[in-house]
Design a protein around this motif. Structure first.
Motif, PDB file in Angstrom:
ATOM      1  N   UNK A  57      10.452 -17.577   5.375  1.00 36.05           N
ATOM      2  CA  UNK A  57      11.588 -17.258   6.244  1.00 36.05           C
ATOM      3  C   UNK A  57      12.723 -16.611   5.440  1.00 36.05           C
ATOM      4  N   UNK A  58      13.022 -17.156   4.282  1.00 35.26           N
ATOM      5  CA  UNK A  58      14.080 -16.590   3.434  1.00 35.26           C
ATOM      6  C   UNK A  58      13.713 -15.187   2.967  1.00 35.26           C
ATOM      7  N   UNK A  59      12.483 -15.004   2.520  1.00 32.29           N
ATOM      8  CA  UNK A  59      12.034 -13.684   2.051  1.00 32.29           C
ATOM      9  C   UNK A  59      12.098 -12.677   3.202  1.00 32.29           C
ATOM     10  N   UNK A  60      11.690 -13.085   4.389  1.00 33.44           N
ATOM     11  CA  UNK A  60      11.755 -12.203   5.559  1.00 33.44           C
ATOM     12  C   UNK A  60      13.173 -11.799   5.890  1.00 33.44           C
ATOM     13  N   UNK A  61      14.101 -12.744   5.812  1.00 34.18           N
ATOM     14  CA  UNK A  61      15.519 -12.454   6.055  1.00 34.18           C
ATOM     15  C   UNK A  61      16.029 -11.441   5.027  1.00 34.18           C
ATOM     16  N   UNK A  62      15.700 -11.672   3.767  1.00 30.72           N
ATOM     17  CA  UNK A  62      16.157 -10.767   2.708  1.00 30.72           C
ATOM     18  C   UNK A  62      15.573  -9.359   2.901  1.00 30.72           C
ATOM     19  N   UNK A  75      19.808  -7.600  -0.889  1.00 31.33           N
ATOM     20  CA  UNK A  75      19.500  -9.015  -0.633  1.00 31.33           C
ATOM     21  C   UNK A  75      20.642  -9.893  -1.158  1.00 31.33           C
ATOM     22  N   UNK A  76      20.707 -11.117  -0.682  1.00 31.58           N
ATOM     23  CA  UNK A  76      21.750 -12.039  -1.135  1.00 31.58           C
ATOM     24  C   UNK A  76      21.494 -12.463  -2.584  1.00 31.58           C
ATOM     25  N   UNK A  77      20.261 -12.813  -2.900  1.00 29.48           N
ATOM     26  CA  UNK A  77      19.903 -13.262  -4.250  1.00 29.48           C
ATOM     27  C   UNK A  77      18.872 -12.300  -4.823  1.00 29.48           C
ATOM     28  N   UNK A  78      19.291 -11.532  -5.818  1.00 28.83           N
ATOM     29  CA  UNK A  78      18.398 -10.516  -6.375  1.00 28.83           C
ATOM     30  C   UNK A  78      18.791 -10.190  -7.801  1.00 28.83           C
ATOM     31  N   UNK A  79      17.921  -9.415  -8.438  1.00 29.14           N
ATOM     32  CA  UNK A  79      18.270  -8.807  -9.731  1.00 29.14           C
ATOM     33  C   UNK A  79      17.450  -7.533  -9.878  1.00 29.14           C
ATOM     34  N   UNK A  80      18.004  -6.537 -10.556  1.00 26.53           N
ATOM     35  CA  UNK A  80      17.259  -5.298 -10.829  1.00 26.53           C
ATOM     36  C   UNK A  80      16.109  -5.599 -11.788  1.00 26.53           C
ATOM     37  N   UNK A  81      15.007  -4.877 -11.611  1.00 26.77           N
ATOM     38  CA  UNK A  81      13.830  -5.040 -12.479  1.00 26.77           C
ATOM     39  C   UNK A  81      13.431  -3.681 -13.053  1.00 26.77           C
ATOM     40  N   UNK A 104      15.086 -13.036  -5.154  1.00 30.66           N
ATOM     41  CA  UNK A 104      14.905 -14.377  -5.702  1.00 30.66           C
ATOM     42  C   UNK A 104      15.014 -15.391  -4.569  1.00 30.66           C
ATOM     43  N   UNK A 105      13.944 -16.139  -4.353  1.00 31.61           N
ATOM     44  CA  UNK A 105      13.920 -17.160  -3.304  1.00 31.61           C
ATOM     45  C   UNK A 105      13.727 -18.512  -3.975  1.00 31.61           C
ATOM     46  N   UNK A 106      14.665 -19.410  -3.745  1.00 26.17           N
ATOM     47  CA  UNK A 106      14.524 -20.778  -4.258  1.00 26.17           C
ATOM     48  C   UNK A 106      14.648 -21.719  -3.072  1.00 26.17           C
ATOM     49  N   UNK A 107      13.585 -22.460  -2.857  1.00 26.42           N
ATOM     50  CA  UNK A 107      13.531 -23.427  -1.766  1.00 26.42           C
ATOM     51  C   UNK A 107      13.036 -24.754  -2.328  1.00 26.42           C
TER      52      UNK A 107
END
Length: 108
Positions: free
Chosen positions: A27-32, A42-48, A59-62
């Motif tokens: 659900x979080x990944x889909x929202x992002x 996205x709300x929580x991310x970093x460049x790669x 970045x998804x932490x559940x």
């Protein structure tokens, strides 16, 4: 989805991997990803940059664990999801980086 939303293209088995995430992480990944489709970050991310130019890691932490989605939206007319996986250690596994790189090269 509005007219300005970019379509999502899943590369390799990334859609199957995303579908295998536990419900909270999915659900979080889909929202992002929907934010990305709308041209937002996205709300929580970093460049790669090690994976490829313009590649971003969501970045998804559940409670079920840490999950990651590599995508690129800055090139082409879609959001290309390169790789989805569960992160099992502090550092991203080399195999996950390499798979993201390979799928990036196949696209661009």
């Amino acid at each position: 989805m509005s007219e300005v939303d970019k379509p999502i293209e899943f590369r390799g088995d990334s859609l199957d991997q995303l579908r295998s995430f536990p419900d909270d992480a999915k659900q979080t990944a889909g929202y992002e990803l929907s934010r990305v489709q709308q041209g937002k970050m996205p709300v929580h991310y970093r460049p790669m940059p090690d994976v490829g130019r313009g590649v971003i890691e969501i970045k998804v932490r559940e409670t079920s664990g840490a999950y990651r989605v590599f995508y690129v939206a800055s090139q082409g007319d879609a959001v290309y999801v390169l790789h989805c996986f569960q992160k099992k250690s502090q550092q991203t596994d080399k195999r996950d980086i390499e798979l993201g790189k390979q799928r990036y090269r196949e696209l661009f």
